[in-house]
Design an enzyme around this catalytic site. Structure first.
Site, PDB file in Angstrom:
ATOM      1  N   HIS A   1      40.906  49.166   7.205  1.00  0.00           N
ATOM      2  CA  HIS A   1      39.978  49.156   6.066  1.00  0.00           C
ATOM      3  C   HIS A   1      39.183  47.873   6.012  1.00  0.00           C
ATOM      4  O   HIS A   1      39.663  46.815   6.427  1.00  0.00           O
ATOM      5  CB  HIS A   1      40.779  49.307   4.762  1.00  0.00           C
ATOM      6  CG  HIS A   1      42.001  48.420   4.694  1.00  0.00           C
ATOM      7  ND1 HIS A   1      41.995  47.220   4.048  1.00  0.00           N
ATOM      8  CD2 HIS A   1      43.242  48.548   5.227  1.00  0.00           C
ATOM      9  CE1 HIS A   1      43.204  46.647   4.165  1.00  0.00           C
ATOM     10  NE2 HIS A   1      43.980  47.433   4.886  1.00  0.00           N
TER      11      HIS A   1
ATOM     12  N   HIS B   1      40.898  47.295  -0.331  1.00  0.00           N
ATOM     13  CA  HIS B   1      40.416  48.484   0.381  1.00  0.00           C
ATOM     14  C   HIS B   1      38.982  48.742  -0.035  1.00  0.00           C
ATOM     15  O   HIS B   1      38.717  49.507  -0.949  1.00  0.00           O
ATOM     16  CB  HIS B   1      41.311  49.701   0.100  1.00  0.00           C
ATOM     17  CG  HIS B   1      42.644  49.595   0.766  1.00  0.00           C
ATOM     18  ND1 HIS B   1      42.964  50.304   1.898  1.00  0.00           N
ATOM     19  CD2 HIS B   1      43.729  48.839   0.507  1.00  0.00           C
ATOM     20  CE1 HIS B   1      44.199  49.989   2.290  1.00  0.00           C
ATOM     21  NE2 HIS B   1      44.680  49.097   1.444  1.00  0.00           N
TER      22      HIS B   1
ATOM     23  N   GLU C   1      45.075  48.380  11.553  1.00  0.00           N
ATOM     24  CA  GLU C   1      46.523  48.567  11.473  1.00  0.00           C
ATOM     25  C   GLU C   1      46.984  49.895  12.076  1.00  0.00           C
ATOM     26  O   GLU C   1      47.126  50.877  11.368  1.00  0.00           O
ATOM     27  CB  GLU C   1      47.015  48.415  10.026  1.00  0.00           C
ATOM     28  CG  GLU C   1      46.230  49.151   8.959  1.00  0.00           C
ATOM     29  CD  GLU C   1      46.799  48.896   7.562  1.00  0.00           C
ATOM     30  OE1 GLU C   1      48.021  48.753   7.416  1.00  0.00           O
ATOM     31  OE2 GLU C   1      46.008  48.835   6.607  1.00  0.00           O
TER      32      GLU C   1
ATOM     33  N   ASP D   1      54.852  43.767   5.830  1.00  0.00           N
ATOM     34  CA  ASP D   1      53.401  43.777   5.634  1.00  0.00           C
ATOM     35  C   ASP D   1      53.104  42.929   4.399  1.00  0.00           C
ATOM     36  O   ASP D   1      53.598  43.214   3.311  1.00  0.00           O
ATOM     37  CB  ASP D   1      52.955  45.241   5.422  1.00  0.00           C
ATOM     38  CG  ASP D   1      51.438  45.403   5.388  1.00  0.00           C
ATOM     39  OD1 ASP D   1      50.726  44.415   5.161  1.00  0.00           O
ATOM     40  OD2 ASP D   1      50.972  46.554   5.554  1.00  0.00           O
TER      41      ASP D   1
ATOM     42  N   GLU E   1      49.475  44.883  12.415  1.00  0.00           N
ATOM     43  CA  GLU E   1      48.212  44.687  11.699  1.00  0.00           C
ATOM     44  C   GLU E   1      47.750  43.244  11.749  1.00  0.00           C
ATOM     45  O   GLU E   1      48.552  42.316  11.655  1.00  0.00           O
ATOM     46  CB  GLU E   1      48.396  45.092  10.220  1.00  0.00           C
ATOM     47  CG  GLU E   1      47.157  44.889   9.365  1.00  0.00           C
ATOM     48  CD  GLU E   1      47.344  45.374   7.927  1.00  0.00           C
ATOM     49  OE1 GLU E   1      48.501  45.406   7.447  1.00  0.00           O
ATOM     50  OE2 GLU E   1      46.340  45.710   7.298  1.00  0.00           O
TER      51      GLU E   1
ATOM     52  N   ASP F   1      45.250  40.364   5.597  1.00  0.00           N
ATOM     53  CA  ASP F   1      46.230  41.444   5.489  1.00  0.00           C
ATOM     54  C   ASP F   1      46.860  41.563   6.871  1.00  0.00           C
ATOM     55  O   ASP F   1      46.140  41.750   7.855  1.00  0.00           O
ATOM     56  CB  ASP F   1      45.471  42.723   5.083  1.00  0.00           C
ATOM     57  CG  ASP F   1      46.383  43.931   4.879  1.00  0.00           C
ATOM     58  OD1 ASP F   1      47.605  43.793   5.027  1.00  0.00           O
ATOM     59  OD2 ASP F   1      45.837  45.018   4.582  1.00  0.00           O
TER      60      ASP F   1
END
Ligand code: CO
Length: 292
Positions: A153, A161, A185, A80, A277, A91
Site C-alpha cells: 500500500h 493505507h 509486503e 509487523d 515487508e 511499515d
C-alpha cells in the site's frame, strides 16, 4: 513529503528490527515482546504508527496482545510494526520460525526472496502488475501460493493505507507505481492463498467521531483523538491509561460504530502464512529501502 522524517522513521524501524530479532524466542510472552518493541521505538524518538502485530501460524496479520494476554511466541511468528516521525511512516515486518521447521523456513525464505526481487524491479516507472508478477513468480518457484487478497500500500502523512494498492500477484495492471512512499509486503502460504476475517485482534481505529452517552467513553474518545488521530491503536494502551474499566467502554464505542476493531486476518484452512515487508521511498526514479 518530508524526506528527512521518512528516512528517520525507516532508520528507527531498521534499528528496532535488528535489536528485537535475537530476543524473539519460543516461549517469550507476546505481551512482553510487543511492549519491548513499542518502548524501543519511543526510546529512539520515534512514534508508534500502529500496535505491534504478532501473528502466529495461520494468523497472517492484525493480532496484537490484549492487556492480559497470556500467549507466548511459538510456531511461525510474524512481527509487523510501524514507526512514525512527523506522521511519516516506516511499515516493516519479518517472520521467524520458532519450531526448527523446514516448512516454516521455506515459507519465510520465499517471502524474503519475493521482497528482494520486487525491490530489484522497482522504480517510478514499474507497473503495479509487474511488481505483483515478480512476487508471485518467486513465491510459486518455492512451491507455495501467494495470499492474493493481502497487498502492499502507499502511505501518506498519518495515513497508513493511502490510495495505491501494490498487488502480490500479477493483476495485469499497467499503471505505473510512480513516486511516493510504499510498503511492499508479500505473504506466502502452503494453503490456497485465501484469507478470511477471523476473531477480533485487539487493534482499533477511530471510524466515526460522534456523540456517545457513556461519560468514560467520551473521555476515552477524546484521548484517542488527541493521541492516535487517524492511526490504529491497541486496547491495552487504553487500559494502561484508564484501567480495565475501559474495556466495557471500548465495547460500547465499537458497537456504536465510533470505533472499528480489526479482525485477525486468518488463512481459511488453518494453513501457515509467512510475510516480509519493507518501506520504499521512490523519488525521481531512485528507490530507497527506508526500513532495510
Ligand atoms: Co503494511
Amino acid at each position: 513529503m518530508n524526506r528527512d522524517e521518512i528516512l528517520k522513521a525507516g532508520k528507527i524501524a531498521s534499528e528496532v528490527k535488528s535489536w528485537i530479532r535475537p530476543k524473539v524466542k519460543k516461549g517469550a510472552p507476546l505481551l512482553e515482546l510487543a511492549e519491548m518493541i513499542e518502548k524501543k521505538i519511543r526510546d529512539l524518538k520515534g512514534g508508534i504508527a500502529f500496535p505491534v502485530n504478532l501473528s502466529i501460524n495461520e494468523y497472517a496479520a492484525h493480532y496484537t496482545p490484549s492487556h492480559d494476554d497470556d500467549s507466548s511466541a511459538h510456531g511461525l511468528l510474524k512481527v509487523d510494526f510501524g514507526v512514525e516521525v512527523g506522521g511519516w511512516i516506516a511499515d516493516n515486518s519479518f517472520s521467524t520460525d520458532l519450531e526448527d521447521s523446514s516448512l516454516n523456513k521455506r515459507l519465510i525464505k520465499s517471502t524474503e526472496e519475493a521482497l528482494e526481487n520486487a525491490e530489484h524491479v522497482l522504480s517510478n516507472d514499474t507497473s503495479l502488475g509487474k511488481i505483483g508478477e515478480k512476487i508471485e513468480e518467486t513465491i510459486k518457484s518455492h512451491g507455495f501460493n501467494v495470499v492474493a487478497n493481502l497487498s502492499g500500500h502507499s502511505m501518506e502523512q498519518y495515513d497508513l493505507h493511502a490510495g495505491v494498492t501494490v498487488p502480490n500477484v500479477n493483476n495485469n495492471s499497467q499503471a505505473k507505481i510512480g513516486e511516493g512512499l510504499y510498503a511492499i509486503e508479500p505473504f506466502a502460504t502452503d494453503g490456497k492463498g485465501l484469507i478470511h476475517e477471523g476473531k477480533k485482534g485487539n487493534i482499533f481505529i477511530l471510524q466515526k467521531d460522534k456523540n456517545t452517552r457513556d461519560s468514560l467513553g467520551r473521555e476515552i474518545l477524546e484521548f484517542i483523538k488527541d493521541n492516535y488521530g487517524s492511526l490504529p491503536f491497541a486496547s491495552r494502551w487504553i487500559v494502561r491509561e484508564f484501567g480495565t474499566r475501559a474495556i466495557l467502554s471500548l465495547n460500547h464505542l465499537e458497537n456504536e460504530g465510533i470505533l472499528y476493531q480489526y479482525p485477525v486476518l486468518t488463512e481459511e484452512k488453518g494453513k501457515f502464512v509467512a510475510q516480509s515487508e519493507n518501506t520504499f521511498l521512490i523519488e525521481k526514479g531512485k528507490v530507497i529501502n527506508t526500513s532495510k
